[in-house]
Enzyme design. Structure first.
Site, PDB file in Angstrom:
ATOM      1  N   ASN A   1       0.809  -1.225   0.000  1.00  0.00           N
ATOM      2  CA  ASN A   1       0.000   0.000   0.000  1.00  0.00           C
ATOM      3  C   ASN A   1       0.845   1.279   0.000  1.00  0.00           C
ATOM      4  OD1 ASN A   1      -2.500   1.749   0.845  1.00  0.00           O
ATOM      5  ND2 ASN A   1      -0.960   2.081   2.431  1.00  0.00           N
TER       6      ASN A   1
ATOM      7  N   TYR B   1       3.802   8.963 -11.485  1.00  0.00           N
ATOM      8  CA  TYR B   1       2.843   8.184 -10.686  1.00  0.00           C
ATOM      9  C   TYR B   1       2.126   7.148 -11.567  1.00  0.00           C
ATOM     10  CZ  TYR B   1      -0.999   7.471  -7.283  1.00  0.00           C
ATOM     11  OH  TYR B   1      -1.911   6.927  -6.408  1.00  0.00           O
TER      12      TYR B   1
HETATM   13  P1  NDP Z   1      -1.200   8.538   2.457  1.00  0.00           P
HETATM   14  O1  NDP Z   1      -0.191   9.534   1.950  1.00  0.00           O
HETATM   15  O2  NDP Z   1      -2.310   9.042   3.316  1.00  0.00           O
HETATM   16  O3  NDP Z   1      -0.461   7.349   3.222  1.00  0.00           O
HETATM   17  C1  NDP Z   1       0.641   6.688   2.647  1.00  0.00           C
HETATM   18  C2  NDP Z   1       1.522   6.155   3.754  1.00  0.00           C
HETATM   19  O4  NDP Z   1       2.676   5.527   3.134  1.00  0.00           O
HETATM   20  C3  NDP Z   1       2.069   7.280   4.651  1.00  0.00           C
HETATM   21  O5  NDP Z   1       1.989   6.911   6.006  1.00  0.00           O
HETATM   22  C4  NDP Z   1       3.489   7.412   4.173  1.00  0.00           C
HETATM   23  O6  NDP Z   1       4.376   7.935   5.150  1.00  0.00           O
HETATM   24  C5  NDP Z   1       3.825   5.981   3.838  1.00  0.00           C
HETATM   25  N1  NDP Z   1       5.057   5.885   3.040  1.00  0.00           N
HETATM   26  C6  NDP Z   1       5.518   6.796   2.147  1.00  0.00           C
HETATM   27  N2  NDP Z   1       6.718   6.404   1.675  1.00  0.00           N
HETATM   28  C7  NDP Z   1       7.023   5.234   2.287  1.00  0.00           C
HETATM   29  C8  NDP Z   1       8.153   4.353   2.235  1.00  0.00           C
HETATM   30  N3  NDP Z   1       9.197   4.605   1.445  1.00  0.00           N
HETATM   31  N4  NDP Z   1       8.132   3.231   3.009  1.00  0.00           N
HETATM   32  C9  NDP Z   1       7.084   2.963   3.836  1.00  0.00           C
HETATM   33  N5  NDP Z   1       6.008   3.777   3.937  1.00  0.00           N
HETATM   34  C10 NDP Z   1       5.967   4.891   3.171  1.00  0.00           C
HETATM   35  O7  NDP Z   1      -1.770   7.819   1.140  1.00  0.00           O
HETATM   36  P2  NDP Z   1      -3.189   7.118   0.859  1.00  0.00           P
HETATM   37  O8  NDP Z   1      -3.636   6.387   2.056  1.00  0.00           O
HETATM   38  O9  NDP Z   1      -4.069   8.102   0.214  1.00  0.00           O
HETATM   39  O10 NDP Z   1      -2.747   6.090  -0.286  1.00  0.00           O
HETATM   40  C11 NDP Z   1      -2.368   4.755  -0.008  1.00  0.00           C
HETATM   41  C12 NDP Z   1      -2.108   4.056  -1.339  1.00  0.00           C
HETATM   42  O11 NDP Z   1      -3.266   4.131  -2.151  1.00  0.00           O
HETATM   43  C13 NDP Z   1      -0.976   4.678  -2.152  1.00  0.00           C
HETATM   44  O12 NDP Z   1      -0.231   3.674  -2.794  1.00  0.00           O
HETATM   45  C14 NDP Z   1      -1.708   5.526  -3.162  1.00  0.00           C
HETATM   46  O13 NDP Z   1      -0.953   5.727  -4.334  1.00  0.00           O
HETATM   47  C15 NDP Z   1      -2.933   4.669  -3.413  1.00  0.00           C
HETATM   48  N6  NDP Z   1      -4.059   5.419  -3.959  1.00  0.00           N
HETATM   49  C16 NDP Z   1      -4.651   6.427  -3.242  1.00  0.00           C
HETATM   50  C17 NDP Z   1      -5.703   7.124  -3.772  1.00  0.00           C
HETATM   51  C18 NDP Z   1      -6.397   8.227  -3.049  1.00  0.00           C
HETATM   52  O14 NDP Z   1      -7.308   8.832  -3.655  1.00  0.00           O
HETATM   53  N7  NDP Z   1      -6.067   8.517  -1.808  1.00  0.00           N
HETATM   54  C19 NDP Z   1      -6.213   6.830  -5.120  1.00  0.00           C
HETATM   55  C20 NDP Z   1      -5.525   5.744  -5.778  1.00  0.00           C
HETATM   56  C21 NDP Z   1      -4.498   5.086  -5.200  1.00  0.00           C
HETATM   57  P3  NDP Z   1       4.498   9.565   5.321  1.00  0.00           P
HETATM   58  O15 NDP Z   1       3.348   9.948   6.167  1.00  0.00           O
HETATM   59  O16 NDP Z   1       5.808   9.782   5.988  1.00  0.00           O
HETATM   60  O17 NDP Z   1       4.458  10.109   3.930  1.00  0.00           O
END
Ligand code: NDP
Length: 246
Positions: A89, A154
């Site tokens: 995720n 992306y």
């Molecule tokens: P968020 O930014 O709310 O959460 C993502 C989490 O991943 C954060 O806690 C972030 O940490 C963590 N993260 C970032 N980089 C790393 C790393 N290198 N290693 C481990 N953890 C990491 O995102 P969403 O919950 O919105 O999205 C989750 C997934 O869903 C993503 O892959 C996104 O691309 C996908 N997605 C989301 C959509 C949306 O509308 N929200 C739509 C389509 C897909 P930190 O807080 O430090 O950044």
């Protein structure tokens, strides 16, 4: 209790969709390891998981670093003896138009979203192959299917996750491991909260169900895909987008 006795790893589980998936799996009885780079959120999620009465582990792991990922997998095996479920995720955006996009913006997004998925899948599937069972779900995006101006990095990473999912599903099917992807549309999380209001309103017009999705909409599908209810489904990408892309 669809997942009683199962062990799951959820990357990027400190907040947003990852946190919601972690809690949803735990409510069905799974022990859950959440990993993230976000220290504070990680601690809070791990506490919430523990309060549900399941095994919980919060590990600071950067998914771009294979040795950190391997170390996480070993810690989960030491604590829970097996890995049944992996949710890829963790994901980021660094939006820019192609001609303005810096090499670093390209590399960082591909590293976290696509290489991170490769690292975690490779490390966790080793244990799943030994167990002759497993479920892997990667959170891609509809942008990986359609492309989007200003998001070439992306889109490439999410499109890569989708074709990676199909390839690995073919490789691991004979080991009884299901590998699928979810392509969310516009889900309300911190990631989308930073988009300008006018863009949000424009996007809303494109969604037939006329509302943004919630993290639980994605988590409910993830639960189905890691449960035995979906045992004959592998190599698919399923959209959770309110009908945005048909
Ligand atoms: P968020 O930014 O709310 O959460 C993502 C989490 O991943 C954060 O806690 C972030 O940490 C963590 N993260 C970032 N980089 C790393 C790393 N290198 N290693 C481990 N953890 C990491 O995102 P969403 O919950 O919105 O999205 C989750 C997934 O869903 C993503 O892959 C996104 O691309 C996908 N997605 C989301 C959509 C949306 O509308 N929200 C739509 C389509 C897909 P930190 O807080 O430090 O950044």
């Amino acid at each position: 209790m669809l997942l009683k006795g199962k062990t799951a790893i959820v990357t990027g589980g400190a907040r947003g969709i990852g946190k919601e998936i972690a809690l949803t799996l735990a409510k069905e009885g799974a022990s859950v390891c959440v990993c993230d780079v976000n220290d504070q959120g990680l601690e809070d999620t791990a506490k919430e998981l523990s309060s549900l009465g399941v095994g919980a582990l919060g590990l600071k792991v950067d998914v771009t670093d294979f040795s950190q990922v391997q170390n996480m997998v070993q810690k989960v095996l030491d604590k829970f003896s097996k890995i049944d479920i992996l949710i890829n995720n963790a994901g980021i955006t660094r939006d820019n138009l192609l001609l303005r996009m810096k090499e670093d913006e390209w590399d960082t997004v591909l590293n976290v979203n696509l290489k991170g998925t490769f690292n975690c899948t490779k490390a966790a599937s080793k244990a799943m192959i030994k167990q002759r069972a497993g479920k892997i779900v990667s959170i891609a995006s509809i942008i990986g299917l359609t492309g989007n101006a200003g998001q070439s990095n992306y889109a490439a990473s999410k499109g890569g996750m989708i074709s990676f999912t199909k390839s690995v599903a073919k490789e691991l099917a004979c080991r009884n491991i299901n590998v699928n992807a979810i392509a969310p549309g516009f889900i309300q999380t911190d990631m989308t909260a930073k988009l300008p209001q006018d863009l949000r309103e424009e996007m809303l017009k494109l969604i037939p169900l006329n509302r943004l999705g919630e993290a639980s909409d994605v988590a409910n599908l993830a639960l189905f895909l890691v449960s035995e209810n979906s045992r004959y489904i592998t190599g698919h990408v399923i959209q959770v987008d309110g009908g945005m892309v048909m």
